[in-house]
Design a protein around this motif. Structure first.
Motif, PDB file in Angstrom:
ATOM      1  N   GLY A  82       6.720 -65.506  59.658  1.00  0.00           N
ATOM      2  CA  GLY A  82       6.846 -64.367  58.744  1.00  0.00           C
ATOM      3  C   GLY A  82       5.869 -64.431  57.588  1.00  0.00           C
ATOM      4  N   GLU A  83       5.156 -65.562  57.473  1.00  0.00           N
ATOM      5  CA  GLU A  83       4.191 -65.759  56.377  1.00  0.00           C
ATOM      6  C   GLU A  83       4.828 -65.440  55.031  1.00  0.00           C
ATOM      7  N   LEU A  84       6.020 -65.958  54.806  1.00  0.00           N
ATOM      8  CA  LEU A  84       6.687 -65.682  53.530  1.00  0.00           C
ATOM      9  C   LEU A  84       5.956 -66.419  52.408  1.00  0.00           C
ATOM     10  N   PRO A  91      13.937 -63.573  49.620  1.00  0.00           N
ATOM     11  CA  PRO A  91      13.801 -63.588  51.081  1.00  0.00           C
ATOM     12  C   PRO A  91      13.877 -65.005  51.660  1.00  0.00           C
ATOM     13  N   ARG A  92      13.287 -65.980  50.972  1.00  0.00           N
ATOM     14  CA  ARG A  92      13.357 -67.367  51.457  1.00  0.00           C
ATOM     15  C   ARG A  92      14.797 -67.882  51.435  1.00  0.00           C
ATOM     16  N   GLN A  93      15.521 -67.515  50.379  1.00  0.00           N
ATOM     17  CA  GLN A  93      16.930 -67.952  50.327  1.00  0.00           C
ATOM     18  C   GLN A  93      17.708 -67.373  51.501  1.00  0.00           C
ATOM     19  N   LYS A 469      12.125 -51.030  62.822  1.00  0.00           N
ATOM     20  CA  LYS A 469      12.928 -51.546  61.709  1.00  0.00           C
ATOM     21  C   LYS A 469      12.105 -51.633  60.435  1.00  0.00           C
ATOM     22  N   SER A 470      12.794 -51.423  59.313  1.00  0.00           N
ATOM     23  CA  SER A 470      12.172 -51.665  58.014  1.00  0.00           C
ATOM     24  C   SER A 470      12.440 -53.122  57.690  1.00  0.00           C
ATOM     25  N   LEU A 471      11.393 -53.877  57.431  1.00  0.00           N
ATOM     26  CA  LEU A 471      11.635 -55.280  57.059  1.00  0.00           C
ATOM     27  C   LEU A 471      11.878 -55.417  55.555  1.00  0.00           C
ATOM     28  N   GLY A 472      11.471 -54.403  54.798  1.00  0.00           N
ATOM     29  CA  GLY A 472      11.722 -54.441  53.361  1.00  0.00           C
ATOM     30  C   GLY A 472      12.951 -53.621  53.010  1.00  0.00           C
ATOM     31  N   GLY A 506      13.789 -58.325  52.138  1.00  0.00           N
ATOM     32  CA  GLY A 506      12.667 -58.621  53.050  1.00  0.00           C
ATOM     33  C   GLY A 506      12.715 -60.034  53.595  1.00  0.00           C
ATOM     34  N   ALA A 507      13.867 -60.400  54.181  1.00  0.00           N
ATOM     35  CA  ALA A 507      14.060 -61.791  54.622  1.00  0.00           C
ATOM     36  C   ALA A 507      13.057 -62.228  55.684  1.00  0.00           C
ATOM     37  N   CYS A 508      12.540 -61.285  56.471  1.00  0.00           N
ATOM     38  CA  CYS A 508      11.685 -61.676  57.606  1.00  0.00           C
ATOM     39  C   CYS A 508      10.217 -61.820  57.220  1.00  0.00           C
TER      40      CYS A 508
END
Ligand SMILES: Cc1cc2nc3c(=O)[nH]c(=O)nc-3n(C[C@H](O)[C@H](O)[C@H](O)COP(=O)(O)OP(=O)(O)OC[C@H]3O[C@@H](n4cnc5c(N)ncnc54)[C@H](O)[C@@H]3O)c2cc1C
Length: 541
Positions: A82-84, A91-93, A469-472, A506-508
């Motif tokens: 996901g290149e977070l 999102p990381r949590q 899907k909306s990822l945000g 935006g978890a993904c």
């Protein structure tokens, strides 16, 4: 306007996330109003149409298949794919929360609710350089997501002891009510009668889905610098249009990562559309060649499904024309063709085990014939010249020259001229790799020339990008509370499911490991309900 409907919890949106929130709040003794824009038979939102694939970590199904998964491996895969960014704190949590809790909060919870999973896990989104799922973790709900959704609706009704649940269908929420910055309810309009309805509640849960049901919003949020095709299909919920996101943002909530989307690279217009522009997502055949509008193979790196959907979408979007061709033959189609969603997976949806096994082992002629009959974007012909003529007729151009198409196919088939030890083609290498995993081997042909005797007729499918899907979404904390610009929880306001970008806004990140959406709805909804029941969203008692 009639007297306001009063309840402890008002849930806006009757998709999976809203329904799971309602179940858990009802079980804890709360009164709940669930308001949904759609008709009664469509209660359940996108989950009613979805396939039911779920990324789950360290489950009994994986263990039975001797897959050693863990939260650590899954988190590494998730963050890398996901290149977070480092500063994507929420999102990381949520990513950590997901991988640590998907087994208990989703897998166990669903099996205890009377649902089951198919006995094999699939290996999807492996990453172009092995940077996706390190191992198979894509579980499929037996009965598809339709069965899951119907079961959830049943459980919601069962949890309603003492008439504590009010469900309003065909009602669109148009306003949120707040007093001194505290959300205290919402106003809706009954789309069937035009009547206005007021709903008052201690807690409001936003579960209105994503943004990508509106192509206008999809385009408006498209990330600059990423190729955007001139046309695309709509594979999301038409009412998940971002209106409520913007309304709540006006009250201080934060929309984040709105440009990140999980679209698909191969859509066709839905032969029986539920709304204007409705698309159907094809899961392309691994062995099909992806061609540009002229019938040339897209390269130099060929496109192959199953490794990186995000990159596939970008490659398709970057083409000169807004569509591509998949070139294949009957042998490939009957083994590999699949369509996303409950609608076209009737063997799994309707628990038809024997027919499912028969079609997996001997080929799904039924689906191929159905698509040829229903969709004009599926073409078939005995010769490549005949196919080229049909491709041109469909596109309304003379772009595909028969000699170019022949050259494309000859070049691919030349790989096999020296025997099966001397292939040197990236697509063939990827297919060989995919076939090492049993469930993929069952659904992927052994590489062979497209012009092999007895493998015909030839087929071409014209596809284009389809939104999904909306990822945000709205930024939330681990309790699914909506946060303001200062990172403070907005009193009385929660957000769950796709509306919250499946957690944290935006978890993904940029890419999903696939099948993280239905579980994301369940996880965010259950967190919200726990917090509501504990009273954590309210300072007023
Ligand atoms: C064909 C298909 C296949 C899929 N397959 C998978 C899969 O295999 N695995 C996976 O993880 N995910 C899959 N998904 C995605 C997944 O289904 C969705 O991400 C998920 O169901 C979203 O649920 P939700 O409750 O957040 O939102 P939605 O399902 O979009 O529900 C939102 C609800 O809110 C209502 N609403 C919107 N605005 C208002 C308003 N103003 N007032 C009142 N109501 C409103 C809508 O009517 C709708 O019912 C698939 C999706 C599709 C379409």
């Amino acid at each position: 306007m009639q007297k306001a409907i009063q309840s402890d919890v008002l849930v806006i949106g009757g998709g999976l996330a809203g329904i799971v929130t309602a179940i858990e709040c009802l079980r804890a003794g709360k009164t709940v109003t669930l308001v949904d824009r759609d008709t009664p038979e469509r209660l359940g939102g996108l989950a009613l149409w979805a396939f039911g694939g779920m990324a789950l970590v360290d489950t009994p199904v994986q263990r039975r298949m001797k897959i050693k998964d863990s939260a650590e491996i899954a988190l590494r895969d998730w963050l890398r794919f996901g290149e977070l960014a480092e500063d994507d704190v929420l999102p990381r949590q949520w990513a950590s929360y997901y991988v640590e809790h998907s087994r208990v909060q989703v897998y166990d919870w669903l099996t205890e609710s009377g649902l089951s999973f198919m006995p094999a896990v699939n290996w999807v989104e492996r990453g172009m350089q092995g940077n996706g799922n390190t191992l198979p973790r894509y579980h499929v709900v037996w009965g598809t997501s339709q069965r899951l959704t119907r079961r959830m609706i049943e459980l919601m009704r069962q949890a309603d002891t003492g008439n504590r649940l009010t469900v309003l269908h065909d009602h669109e929420v148009t306003e949120l009510e707040s007093t001194n910055g505290v959300t205290v309810g919402a106003n809706a309009i009954n789309r069937a009668t035009g009547q206005h309805v007021q709903m008052a509640a201690q807690t409001v849960v936003l579960a209105m889905g994503g943004i990508n049901g509106s192509l206008e919003q999809t385009r408006a949020n498209w990330i600059q610098g990423r190729p955007m095709p001139a046309s695309m299909l709509n594979g999301a919920h038409p009412y998940a249009n971002g209106k409520l996101h913007h309304l709540v943002a006006g009250l201080g909530a934060q929309i984040t990562h709105a440009g990140e989307m999980w679209n698909y690279a191969a859509g066709v217009p839905h032969p029986k559309p539920h709304f204007e522009g409705h698309g159907l997502s094809i899961i392309p055949c691994k062995s099909a060649l992806w061609l540009n509008h002229r019938g040339e193979r897209i390269g130099p790196e060929p496109l192959v499904v199953g490794f990186d959907t995000h990159t596939l979408c970008q490659r398709v979007a970057a083409q000169e024309k807004p569509y591509v061709w998949h070139l294949l033959n009957w042998r490939i189609a009957i083994k590999e063709l699949a369509l996303s969603g409950a609608e076209h997976n009737q063997r799994i949806r309707d628990h038809q085990t024997l027919m499912f096994l028969k079609e997996t082992l001997f080929g799904n002629h039924r689906l191929v014939k159905q698509m040829l009959c229903e969709s004009r974007h599926f073409l078939v012909d005995d010769t490549l010249a005949g196919l080229a003529a049909k491709m041109n007729a469909l596109a309304g151009t003379h772009d595909v020259r028969a000699d170019v198409l022949q050259k494309t196919v000859d070049a691919f088939d030349a790989n096999f001229a020296l025997g099966d030890k001397l292939y040197n083609d990236e697509q063939i290498r990827r297919i060989e790799h995919a076939r090492h995993w049993g469930p993929d081997k069952m659904r992927t042909c052994k590489p062979a020339p497209l012009q092999a005797r007895g493998a015909g007729p030839f087929m071409a499918i014209q596809t284009q990008l389809i939104t999904r899907k909306s990822l945000g979404g709205l930024q939330t904390d681990l309790q699914s509370r909506v946060l303001d610009a200062g990172g403070q929880a907005m009193e009385g306001l929660y957000c769950v499911g796709e509306a919250a970008g499946f957690g944290g806004g935006g978890a993904c990140g940029k890419r999903s490991l696939e099948g993280t959406f239905l579980p994301g709805c369940i996880l965010t909804a259950r967190s919200a309900a726990r917090s509501i029941v504990a009273g954590s969203g309210l300072s007023r008692a």
